[in-house]
Design an enzyme around this catalytic site. Structure first.
Site, PDB file in Angstrom:
ATOM      1  N   ARG A 184      52.849 -83.571  10.173  1.00 35.42           N
ATOM      2  CA  ARG A 184      53.989 -84.479  10.137  1.00 35.42           C
ATOM      3  C   ARG A 184      54.862 -84.239  11.372  1.00 35.42           C
ATOM      4  NH1 ARG A 184      51.511 -87.097   7.102  1.00 35.42           N
ATOM      5  NH2 ARG A 184      51.987 -87.624   4.941  1.00 35.42           N
TER       6      ARG A 184
ATOM      7  N   HIS B 122      49.373 -91.847  14.558  1.00 35.14           N
ATOM      8  CA  HIS B 122      49.199 -91.389  13.162  1.00 35.14           C
ATOM      9  C   HIS B 122      47.868 -91.915  12.581  1.00 35.14           C
ATOM     10  CE1 HIS B 122      51.557 -89.991   9.378  1.00 35.14           C
ATOM     11  NE2 HIS B 122      50.257 -89.889   9.161  1.00 35.14           N
TER      12      HIS B 122
HETATM   13  P1  NAP Z   1      46.789 -79.085   0.821  1.00 33.72           P
HETATM   14  O1  NAP Z   1      45.394 -79.069   0.327  1.00 33.72           O
HETATM   15  O2  NAP Z   1      47.907 -79.116  -0.170  1.00 33.72           O
HETATM   16  O3  NAP Z   1      46.958 -77.798   1.755  1.00 33.72           O
HETATM   17  C1  NAP Z   1      48.195 -77.339   2.190  1.00 33.72           C
HETATM   18  C2  NAP Z   1      48.019 -75.981   2.879  1.00 33.72           C
HETATM   19  O4  NAP Z   1      49.273 -75.622   3.482  1.00 33.72           O
HETATM   20  C3  NAP Z   1      47.643 -74.871   1.901  1.00 33.72           C
HETATM   21  O5  NAP Z   1      46.712 -73.988   2.486  1.00 33.72           O
HETATM   22  C4  NAP Z   1      48.983 -74.141   1.697  1.00 33.72           C
HETATM   23  O6  NAP Z   1      48.881 -72.757   1.389  1.00 33.72           O
HETATM   24  C5  NAP Z   1      49.611 -74.300   3.069  1.00 33.72           C
HETATM   25  N1  NAP Z   1      51.069 -74.157   2.975  1.00 33.72           N
HETATM   26  C6  NAP Z   1      51.961 -74.975   2.380  1.00 33.72           C
HETATM   27  N2  NAP Z   1      53.202 -74.479   2.496  1.00 33.72           N
HETATM   28  C7  NAP Z   1      53.092 -73.319   3.172  1.00 33.72           C
HETATM   29  C8  NAP Z   1      54.019 -72.338   3.604  1.00 33.72           C
HETATM   30  N3  NAP Z   1      55.330 -72.444   3.345  1.00 33.72           N
HETATM   31  N4  NAP Z   1      53.542 -71.273   4.271  1.00 33.72           N
HETATM   32  C9  NAP Z   1      52.224 -71.131   4.529  1.00 33.72           C
HETATM   33  N5  NAP Z   1      51.284 -72.041   4.154  1.00 33.72           N
HETATM   34  C10 NAP Z   1      51.730 -73.109   3.484  1.00 33.72           C
HETATM   35  O7  NAP Z   1      47.042 -80.314   1.799  1.00 33.72           O
HETATM   36  P2  NAP Z   1      45.956 -81.156   2.655  1.00 33.72           P
HETATM   37  O8  NAP Z   1      45.258 -82.139   1.803  1.00 33.72           O
HETATM   38  O9  NAP Z   1      45.153 -80.197   3.442  1.00 33.72           O
HETATM   39  O10 NAP Z   1      46.949 -82.000   3.622  1.00 33.72           O
HETATM   40  C11 NAP Z   1      47.860 -81.352   4.472  1.00 33.72           C
HETATM   41  C12 NAP Z   1      48.799 -82.352   5.145  1.00 33.72           C
HETATM   42  O11 NAP Z   1      48.110 -83.096   6.137  1.00 33.72           O
HETATM   43  C13 NAP Z   1      49.382 -83.442   4.250  1.00 33.72           C
HETATM   44  O12 NAP Z   1      50.458 -82.942   3.473  1.00 33.72           O
HETATM   45  C14 NAP Z   1      49.827 -84.475   5.263  1.00 33.72           C
HETATM   46  O13 NAP Z   1      51.171 -84.263   5.645  1.00 33.72           O
HETATM   47  C15 NAP Z   1      48.932 -84.221   6.471  1.00 33.72           C
HETATM   48  N6  NAP Z   1      48.036 -85.379   6.748  1.00 33.72           N
HETATM   49  C16 NAP Z   1      48.136 -86.007   7.949  1.00 33.72           C
HETATM   50  C17 NAP Z   1      47.296 -87.080   8.231  1.00 33.72           C
HETATM   51  C18 NAP Z   1      47.304 -87.781   9.570  1.00 33.72           C
HETATM   52  O14 NAP Z   1      46.626 -88.784   9.730  1.00 33.72           O
HETATM   53  N7  NAP Z   1      47.999 -87.277  10.556  1.00 33.72           N
HETATM   54  C19 NAP Z   1      46.348 -87.497   7.277  1.00 33.72           C
HETATM   55  C20 NAP Z   1      46.273 -86.826   6.078  1.00 33.72           C
HETATM   56  C21 NAP Z   1      47.131 -85.753   5.817  1.00 33.72           C
HETATM   57  P3  NAP Z   1      48.195 -72.260   0.001  1.00 33.72           P
HETATM   58  O15 NAP Z   1      46.736 -72.629   0.133  1.00 33.72           O
HETATM   59  O16 NAP Z   1      48.392 -70.794   0.006  1.00 33.72           O
HETATM   60  O17 NAP Z   1      48.899 -72.993  -1.091  1.00 33.72           O
HETATM   61  C1  GLV Z   2      48.602 -89.354   5.982  1.00 28.42           C
HETATM   62  O1  GLV Z   2      49.417 -89.025   6.791  1.00 28.42           O
HETATM   63  C2  GLV Z   2      48.436 -88.760   4.690  1.00 28.42           C
HETATM   64  O2  GLV Z   2      49.285 -87.948   4.289  1.00 28.42           O
HETATM   65  O3  GLV Z   2      47.435 -89.087   4.029  1.00 28.42           O
END
Ligand code: NAP
Ligand code: GLV
Length: 309
Positions: free
Chosen positions: A224, A272
């Site tokens: 983000r 994005h």
């Molecule tokens: P997820 O499965 O919930 O993984 C989040 C990871 O972040 C987990 O490993 C978590 O640790 C870690 N985390 C969260 N808070 C933390 C903290 N305070 N300190 C250290 N580690 C922390 O999420 P995801 O599905 O991988 O997605 C991640 C993010 O990608 C989304 O929230 C979104 O903002 C972004 N995204 C961007 C796009 C784009 O096109 N640019 C597309 C999709 C998603 P734990 O494993 O220990 O809980």
């Molecule tokens: C995109 O940014 C998502 O969070 O899926």
């Protein structure tokens, strides 16, 4: 079953077609301001607070993305018993892996430098960089972070990863919590951010943290825009500490025309699109989660509202 769908001006027809296909029994209506008709489920992306405010009639709120910051920070008074459920992968993992691998290889194989040479008609072979000097540090080891790590491992990059709770992943040097951050940063030549946006992670890509990367490091932010303190990055690029950045997300999107990032050739900008929501896969995942909820079964992707992800 009644579903309210929030139209944000993008792909409404495609979503309606996909939901009709995956949820043929549901009556899906596009939510309009002032509509308080009870519904079973809501499907949203960055909704207006008024859509979800106090909607205790809902059995669940589905995000059309992996992130839920747009829902949790919408200002809506979300009833505590209504689960907020995010997309888990749904076709985004492979896209993230492609995007980050492309950015890493561009820096590692010096394709950015060869492109500059080519524009000047310059034939200039260069020695390869050493893989052992190119340790990749991934902030976030969740659904998408792990896909990125697996992809980079196929190219034999050494990997650091940082998460809230310590993890055991083969071939990965795992760090966790505040106490693990300094060592993680100081040994990461490329920093990849794939964290959710929460109170704890907002502004994590700031001067203090980025300046702990080795000199000449690179930043890839696919999480983000609010994770990054944009003026800190500009300063670190201008003083040579950070060699380049691939940014997919920004504090303000679309990135304003007069933003300094457009002028900085060491910053690569994409709108994005690192991992775009795949409509058919996502509608199908939501349909399967609804079916499980209706049968009283557990579903993955339920957001912990205290943690913010
Ligand atoms: P997820 O499965 O919930 O993984 C989040 C990871 O972040 C987990 O490993 C978590 O640790 C870690 N985390 C969260 N808070 C933390 C903290 N305070 N300190 C250290 N580690 C922390 O999420 P995801 O599905 O991988 O997605 C991640 C993010 O990608 C989304 O929230 C979104 O903002 C972004 N995204 C961007 C796009 C784009 O096109 N640019 C597309 C999709 C998603 P734990 O494993 O220990 O809980
Ligand atoms: C995109 O940014 C998502 O969070 O899926």
């Amino acid at each position: 079953m009644k579903i309210i769908f929030q139209d944000n001006g993008n792909y409404l027809n495609e979503w309606m077609r996909a939901l009709k296909h995956s949820l043929p029994q549901a009556e899906v209506s596009v939510w309009q301001e002032g509509d308080h008709t009870p519904a079973d489920y809501a499907i949203v992306w960055k909704p207006l607070a008024a859509m979800l405010d106090g909607r205790a009639d809902l059995k669940a709120i589905f995000s059309r993305g992996a992130g839920v910051d747009g829902i949790l920070l919408s200002g809506a008074a979300l009833p505590p018993q209504v689960p907020v459920i995010r997309l888990t992968d749904a076709g985004m993992g492979v896209q993230m892996a492609e995007f980050v691998t492309h950015a890493v290889l561009r820096y590692f194989r010096q394709f950015d430098v060869f492109a500059e040479d080519s524009a000047l008609k310059k034939w200039q072979p260069r020695l390869p960089q050493k893989r052992e000097d190119f340790r990749i540090g991934v902030l976030g080891m969740g659904v998408l972070g792990q896909k990125i790590i697996h992809a980079l491992q196929t190219f034999e990059f050494p990997i650091n990863a940082w998460s809230r709770n310590s993890k055991n992943m083969e071939g990965v040097q795992s760090f966790s919590g505040e106490e693990g951050l300094a060592e993680f940063l100081s040994s990461s030549k490329v920093l990849v951010c794939i964290l959710p946006l929460t109170d704890e992670t907002r502004g994590i890509l700031n001067y203090k943290n980025l300046s702990q990367l080795p000199r000449g490091a690179y930043l890839i932010n696919v999480a983000r825009g609010a994770h990054l303190v944009e003026e800190d990055l500009l300063q670190l690029i201008q003083n040579g500490h950070v060699a380049g950045a691939a940014l997919d997300v920004f504090a303000q999107e679309p990135l304003p025309l007069d933003h300094a990032f457009w002028q900085e050739k060491r910053i690569t900008i994409t709108p994005h699109v690192a991992a775009v929501t795949m409509i058919d896969e996502s509608a199908e995942q939501i349909a399967q989660k609804i079916a499980r909820l209706e049968r009283g079964e557990s579903v993955d992707g339920i957001v912990n509202r205290q943690r913010g992800y």
